[in-house]
Design a protein around this motif. Sequence first.
Motif, short mmCIF file in Angstrom:
data_model
loop_
_atom_site.label_atom_id
_atom_site.label_comp_id
_atom_site.label_asym_id
_atom_site.label_seq_id
_atom_site.Cartn_x
_atom_site.Cartn_y
_atom_site.Cartn_z
N LEU A 72 31.01 24.22 26.98
CA LEU A 72 30.10 24.28 25.85
C LEU A 72 30.69 25.02 24.66
O LEU A 72 30.24 24.84 23.53
N VAL A 73 31.66 25.86 24.91
CA VAL A 73 32.33 26.65 23.86
C VAL A 73 33.83 26.57 24.10
O VAL A 73 34.29 26.43 25.23
N GLU A 74 34.59 26.64 23.02
CA GLU A 74 36.04 26.76 23.13
C GLU A 74 36.53 27.81 22.16
O GLU A 74 35.87 28.11 21.16
N GLN A 75 37.70 28.39 22.47
CA GLN A 75 38.26 29.45 21.63
C GLN A 75 39.65 29.05 21.17
O GLN A 75 40.47 28.59 21.97
N ASP A 76 39.88 29.23 19.88
CA ASP A 76 41.21 28.99 19.31
C ASP A 76 42.09 30.19 19.64
O ASP A 76 41.81 31.32 19.22
N ARG A 77 43.15 29.96 20.39
CA ARG A 77 44.01 31.07 20.82
C ARG A 77 44.74 31.73 19.66
O ARG A 77 45.09 32.91 19.73
N LEU A 78 44.98 30.99 18.60
CA LEU A 78 45.72 31.54 17.47
C LEU A 78 44.85 32.44 16.60
O LEU A 78 45.29 33.48 16.12
N THR A 79 43.59 32.04 16.39
CA THR A 79 42.71 32.80 15.49
C THR A 79 41.68 33.63 16.23
O THR A 79 41.01 34.47 15.61
N SER A 80 41.52 33.39 17.54
CA SER A 80 40.50 34.05 18.38
C SER A 80 39.07 33.67 18.00
O SER A 80 38.12 34.29 18.46
N ARG A 81 38.93 32.66 17.15
CA ARG A 81 37.59 32.23 16.76
C ARG A 81 37.00 31.30 17.83
O ARG A 81 37.73 30.59 18.51
N TYR A 82 35.69 31.31 17.91
CA TYR A 82 34.97 30.48 18.87
C TYR A 82 34.27 29.34 18.14
O TYR A 82 33.83 29.49 17.00
N MET A 96 25.86 29.82 17.12
CA MET A 96 27.09 29.13 16.75
C MET A 96 26.80 27.82 16.03
O MET A 96 27.51 27.44 15.10
N ALA A 97 25.74 27.15 16.45
CA ALA A 97 25.39 25.87 15.82
C ALA A 97 24.94 26.07 14.38
O ALA A 97 25.26 25.27 13.50
N THR A 98 24.19 27.13 14.13
CA THR A 98 23.71 27.40 12.78
C THR A 98 24.79 28.00 11.89
O THR A 98 24.65 28.01 10.67
N GLY A 99 25.86 28.52 12.51
CA GLY A 99 26.95 29.10 11.73
C GLY A 99 27.75 28.08 10.96
O GLY A 99 28.39 28.39 9.96
N TYR A 108 28.98 36.24 28.07
CA TYR A 108 28.36 34.92 28.05
C TYR A 108 29.32 33.86 27.52
O TYR A 108 29.35 32.72 27.99
N LEU A 109 30.12 34.24 26.54
CA LEU A 109 31.08 33.28 25.98
C LEU A 109 32.10 32.84 27.02
O LEU A 109 32.53 31.68 27.03
N VAL A 110 32.49 33.76 27.90
CA VAL A 110 33.44 33.40 28.96
C VAL A 110 32.86 32.29 29.83
O VAL A 110 33.52 31.29 30.15
N SER A 111 31.59 32.42 30.22
CA SER A 111 30.95 31.39 31.04
C SER A 111 30.75 30.09 30.26
O SER A 111 30.91 29.00 30.80
N LEU A 112 30.40 30.21 28.98
CA LEU A 112 30.20 29.02 28.17
C LEU A 112 31.51 28.25 27.97
O LEU A 112 31.52 27.02 27.90
N ARG A 136 30.52 26.75 11.37
CA ARG A 136 31.98 26.91 11.36
C ARG A 136 32.35 27.74 12.57
O ARG A 136 31.51 28.32 13.24
N SER A 137 33.65 27.78 12.86
CA SER A 137 34.09 28.64 13.95
C SER A 137 33.82 30.10 13.58
O SER A 137 33.86 30.47 12.40
N MET A 138 33.55 30.93 14.59
CA MET A 138 33.10 32.30 14.33
C MET A 138 33.87 33.30 15.19
O MET A 138 34.30 32.97 16.30
N MET A 139 33.98 34.53 14.67
CA MET A 139 34.56 35.61 15.44
C MET A 139 33.48 36.17 16.37
O MET A 139 32.29 35.98 16.16
N LEU A 140 33.93 36.89 17.40
CA LEU A 140 33.00 37.46 18.37
C LEU A 140 31.94 38.34 17.71
O LEU A 140 30.75 38.23 18.02
N LYS A 141 32.35 39.15 16.77
CA LYS A 141 31.42 40.06 16.10
C LYS A 141 30.34 39.28 15.35
O LYS A 141 29.16 39.65 15.37
#
Length: 273
Positions: free
Chosen positions: A62-72, A27-30, A53-57, A32-37
């Motif tokens: 350490l991670v957050e998810q945009d509810r509108l776009t589903s991006r992390y 995610m850091a090297t991406g 793992y994302l659920v625990s993060l 930008r916000s990213m989709m699960l895939k």
Amino acid sequence: MGSANEELDGKHGVQSLEVGMSILRAMATGRRSMMLKEIAEAAGMPPSKAHRYLVSLIRSGLVEQDRLTSRYDLGPFALNLGLVALDRIDRIRLGLLAITDLRDETNETVALTVWSDAGPVVVRWERPRRPITVNVVTGTHLSLLRSAGGRVFAAWLPERQTEALLRRELETGRAPAGVATLEDARALLAQVRESGVVVLSGDYFARGVEAAAAPVFNFKNEITMAIAIVGVEGSMDLSMDGETIAALRRTAAALSRRLGATLDSLAMDADIQ
């Protein structure tokens, strides 16, 4: 037997933590916000595994998810870790670069001061190219009320961190003329905060010396260092509208911004174009 197992676990590490770190690196090297895939592909694992793992993060911050776009994206705790690391690793190095540049600009002795358990302490100074200078000894602990760097820390640190030292200076007669009580000290420090810099001449803790100092703030908008210009009394232009004070303000403000400070109303920014 249990001890042997613990030693083996210690050598091998925690695999699940390492997997989680691989997701964070992806995610850091991406950038930008990213989709699960996208995260799963970058981390080299199935989406179902990445999701667990994302659920625990997310729970850890350490991670957050945009509810509108589903991006992390990286969460607030990840940002805080990065900023803390920046503050711890880079602040002194950046401070040293800043005082060297200020020395070159003003041709005056410039010192960098940090806060310690015993109060303000000089960690580095730069000598100007002139025959008569003031030598500042690295490791010198400064008076809170009779040094420019000390007043800066006393003005911007919470009083709970400075009160004992302030009282000691007042009780031992080391306070400047006209400052006899804690209320007097508070009034003096309020003036410092209003002006944004300290100019001290004629009542410096070292005879025949004058100085000016400004605060440097970190990403929490808390004071982290002080930059001081020190010279032989009467040798510098320390007028508030003079070039020396302007250069000091610019340097402290620029370093504060490099360290992530976001305060827009700092008095030290007043003369910056």
